[in-house]
Design a protein around this motif. Sequence first.
Motif, PDB file in Angstrom:
ATOM      1  N   LEU A  15      -3.724  -0.902  -1.069  1.00  0.00           N
ATOM      2  CA  LEU A  15      -5.143  -0.621  -0.870  1.00  0.00           C
ATOM      3  C   LEU A  15      -5.338   0.640  -0.046  1.00  0.00           C
ATOM      4  O   LEU A  15      -6.214   1.473  -0.345  1.00  0.00           O
ATOM      5  CB  LEU A  15      -5.818  -1.818  -0.175  1.00  0.00           C
ATOM      6  N   VAL A  16      -4.533   0.761   1.006  1.00  0.00           N
ATOM      7  CA  VAL A  16      -4.658   1.944   1.872  1.00  0.00           C
ATOM      8  C   VAL A  16      -4.328   3.210   1.080  1.00  0.00           C
ATOM      9  O   VAL A  16      -5.032   4.235   1.177  1.00  0.00           O
ATOM     10  CB  VAL A  16      -3.733   1.818   3.091  1.00  0.00           C
ATOM     11  N   ASN A  17      -3.294   3.154   0.290  1.00  0.00           N
ATOM     12  CA  ASN A  17      -2.917   4.331  -0.497  1.00  0.00           C
ATOM     13  C   ASN A  17      -3.966   4.673  -1.547  1.00  0.00           C
ATOM     14  O   ASN A  17      -4.059   5.820  -1.987  1.00  0.00           O
ATOM     15  CB  ASN A  17      -1.564   4.086  -1.182  1.00  0.00           C
ATOM     16  N   GLY A  18      -4.774   3.661  -1.957  1.00  0.00           N
ATOM     17  CA  GLY A  18      -5.774   3.898  -2.992  1.00  0.00           C
ATOM     18  C   GLY A  18      -7.085   4.443  -2.468  1.00  0.00           C
ATOM     19  O   GLY A  18      -7.972   4.809  -3.249  1.00  0.00           O
ATOM     20  N   ILE A  19      -7.217   4.470  -1.144  1.00  0.00           N
ATOM     21  CA  ILE A  19      -8.467   4.983  -0.563  1.00  0.00           C
ATOM     22  C   ILE A  19      -8.506   6.497  -0.717  1.00  0.00           C
ATOM     23  O   ILE A  19      -7.572   7.199  -0.334  1.00  0.00           O
ATOM     24  CB  ILE A  19      -8.575   4.588   0.926  1.00  0.00           C
ATOM     25  N   ARG A  20      -9.537   6.968  -1.247  1.00  0.00           N
ATOM     26  CA  ARG A  20      -9.700   8.413  -1.417  1.00  0.00           C
ATOM     27  C   ARG A  20     -10.650   8.951  -0.360  1.00  0.00           C
ATOM     28  O   ARG A  20     -11.624   8.318   0.007  1.00  0.00           O
ATOM     29  CB  ARG A  20     -10.253   8.723  -2.804  1.00  0.00           C
ATOM     30  N   ALA A  21     -10.327  10.084   0.099  1.00  0.00           N
ATOM     31  CA  ALA A  21     -11.154  10.717   1.141  1.00  0.00           C
ATOM     32  C   ALA A  21     -12.510  11.120   0.539  1.00  0.00           C
ATOM     33  O   ALA A  21     -12.587  11.501  -0.616  1.00  0.00           O
ATOM     34  CB  ALA A  21     -10.441  11.947   1.669  1.00  0.00           C
TER      35      ALA A  21
ATOM     36  N   THR B 138       5.301  -5.873   9.499  1.00  0.00           N
ATOM     37  CA  THR B 138       5.168  -7.196   8.880  1.00  0.00           C
ATOM     38  C   THR B 138       6.320  -7.448   7.911  1.00  0.00           C
ATOM     39  O   THR B 138       6.921  -8.529   7.891  1.00  0.00           O
ATOM     40  CB  THR B 138       3.833  -7.306   8.131  1.00  0.00           C
ATOM     41  N   MET B 139       6.623  -6.429   7.141  1.00  0.00           N
ATOM     42  CA  MET B 139       7.715  -6.564   6.177  1.00  0.00           C
ATOM     43  C   MET B 139       9.059  -6.731   6.877  1.00  0.00           C
ATOM     44  O   MET B 139       9.892  -7.552   6.468  1.00  0.00           O
ATOM     45  CB  MET B 139       7.755  -5.349   5.257  1.00  0.00           C
ATOM     46  N   ILE B 140       9.262  -5.940   7.937  1.00  0.00           N
ATOM     47  CA  ILE B 140      10.533  -6.015   8.665  1.00  0.00           C
ATOM     48  C   ILE B 140      10.728  -7.402   9.269  1.00  0.00           C
ATOM     49  O   ILE B 140      11.788  -8.038   9.138  1.00  0.00           O
ATOM     50  CB  ILE B 140      10.583  -4.940   9.766  1.00  0.00           C
ATOM     51  N   THR B 141       9.665  -7.911   9.920  1.00  0.00           N
ATOM     52  CA  THR B 141       9.743  -9.231  10.553  1.00  0.00           C
ATOM     53  C   THR B 141      10.015 -10.318   9.515  1.00  0.00           C
ATOM     54  O   THR B 141      10.875 -11.187   9.703  1.00  0.00           O
ATOM     55  CB  THR B 141       8.431  -9.530  11.293  1.00  0.00           C
TER      56      THR B 141
ATOM     57  N   ILE C 267       5.352 -10.557   2.935  1.00  0.00           N
ATOM     58  CA  ILE C 267       5.773  -9.267   2.381  1.00  0.00           C
ATOM     59  C   ILE C 267       4.852  -8.862   1.227  1.00  0.00           C
ATOM     60  O   ILE C 267       4.442  -7.707   1.100  1.00  0.00           O
ATOM     61  CB  ILE C 267       7.243  -9.351   1.921  1.00  0.00           C
ATOM     62  N   SER C 268       4.518  -9.840   0.402  1.00  0.00           N
ATOM     63  CA  SER C 268       3.657  -9.550  -0.739  1.00  0.00           C
ATOM     64  C   SER C 268       2.274  -9.076  -0.283  1.00  0.00           C
ATOM     65  O   SER C 268       1.735  -8.099  -0.819  1.00  0.00           O
ATOM     66  CB  SER C 268       3.533 -10.816  -1.602  1.00  0.00           C
ATOM     67  N   ILE C 269       1.704  -9.765   0.721  1.00  0.00           N
ATOM     68  CA  ILE C 269       0.379  -9.378   1.221  1.00  0.00           C
ATOM     69  C   ILE C 269       0.437  -7.992   1.876  1.00  0.00           C
ATOM     70  O   ILE C 269      -0.460  -7.156   1.689  1.00  0.00           O
ATOM     71  CB  ILE C 269      -0.133 -10.435   2.216  1.00  0.00           C
TER      72      ILE C 269
ATOM     73  N   GLN D 290       0.395  -5.442  -0.748  1.00  0.00           N
ATOM     74  CA  GLN D 290      -0.940  -5.270  -1.318  1.00  0.00           C
ATOM     75  C   GLN D 290      -1.821  -4.437  -0.388  1.00  0.00           C
ATOM     76  O   GLN D 290      -2.594  -3.577  -0.846  1.00  0.00           O
ATOM     77  CB  GLN D 290      -1.575  -6.638  -1.553  1.00  0.00           C
ATOM     78  N   MET D 291      -1.718  -4.703   0.917  1.00  0.00           N
ATOM     79  CA  MET D 291      -2.526  -3.943   1.882  1.00  0.00           C
ATOM     80  C   MET D 291      -2.136  -2.469   1.864  1.00  0.00           C
ATOM     81  O   MET D 291      -3.007  -1.575   1.929  1.00  0.00           O
ATOM     82  CB  MET D 291      -2.337  -4.532   3.283  1.00  0.00           C
ATOM     83  N   MET D 292      -0.844  -2.193   1.779  1.00  0.00           N
ATOM     84  CA  MET D 292      -0.409  -0.805   1.712  1.00  0.00           C
ATOM     85  C   MET D 292      -0.909  -0.150   0.434  1.00  0.00           C
ATOM     86  O   MET D 292      -1.272   1.036   0.405  1.00  0.00           O
ATOM     87  CB  MET D 292       1.117  -0.732   1.787  1.00  0.00           C
TER      88      MET D 292
END
Length: 273
Positions: A267-273, A4-7, A258-260, A263-265
């Motif tokens: 959220l994904v990085n904040g998910i804890r197992a 998404t960012m690349i596009t 890019i901003s969204i 933000q999604m990345m």
Amino acid sequence: MNRTMITAANTMGQLQQQLDVISHNLSNTNTTGYKSRDASFNDMLYQQVNNQGDKGTEKRLTPAGIRQGTGAYLDQTSLNMTQGAFQNTDKLLDVASSNPNVYFQVAVNDSKQPVQYTRDGSFHLSPEGPNNVKLVNGSGQDVLGDNGQSIIFSKAFKDIQINGSGTITVTTNTGVNQFTLGLTNVQKPQMLEAKGENLFAFPAGMNQPNMFTDLTGKARNTAGIEQGKLEQSNVDLSKELTDMSIAQRAYQFNSRSISIADQMMGLVNGIRA
């Protein structure tokens, strides 16, 4: 960086080029004989993603793999060759052609393309020796006659008249001298390349005889030269401002993508197992 960012980043770079084209048009709104440019977009080259594990057993109806675009790109910028409106100036050395395909010939310091073309008929006189003057354009380059030579006459002239075929009649105390403007009918104006200073030329190495014809003899009657007038720029302000608004909105949309994605990345990085 995800796709998404690349596009979005790719598209933003191309939109910036479109904005540059629009800005150039707007800055030349008052340039005599200026021809505006239009920008058109196309999809960027698709990227092949081979994700079909077993091509022999999987019976997909679609082509093997997935093709994913990587944004849009500025396909081309084309000259808008429509004729601009005429402005009355009543100046002896201002001329305009009512034939949209007729261009004035100008000599430039270029060994490959020493003769270039313009629709800017705002001419001036430059000193040539102690007793003469020559016809030049606004940049001081020689305006050529139909013989390919500069147009030089006595500075003690009394009157200058230019008729519809581009014949210049200079009246002096000693008599009358006549010259003919170098005029070219361009059959394929879309092939012209802008050379700066309101000049155009054909790309080097192309089949030029099929692209233009120097007007001679009776063909000069089609030139439609009008003295005391100038052709204005053909920039359509309302269109340019609309295009700018659309391009800015597209730029904002891609910036928001890019901003969204960021933000999604997050959220994904904040998910804890």
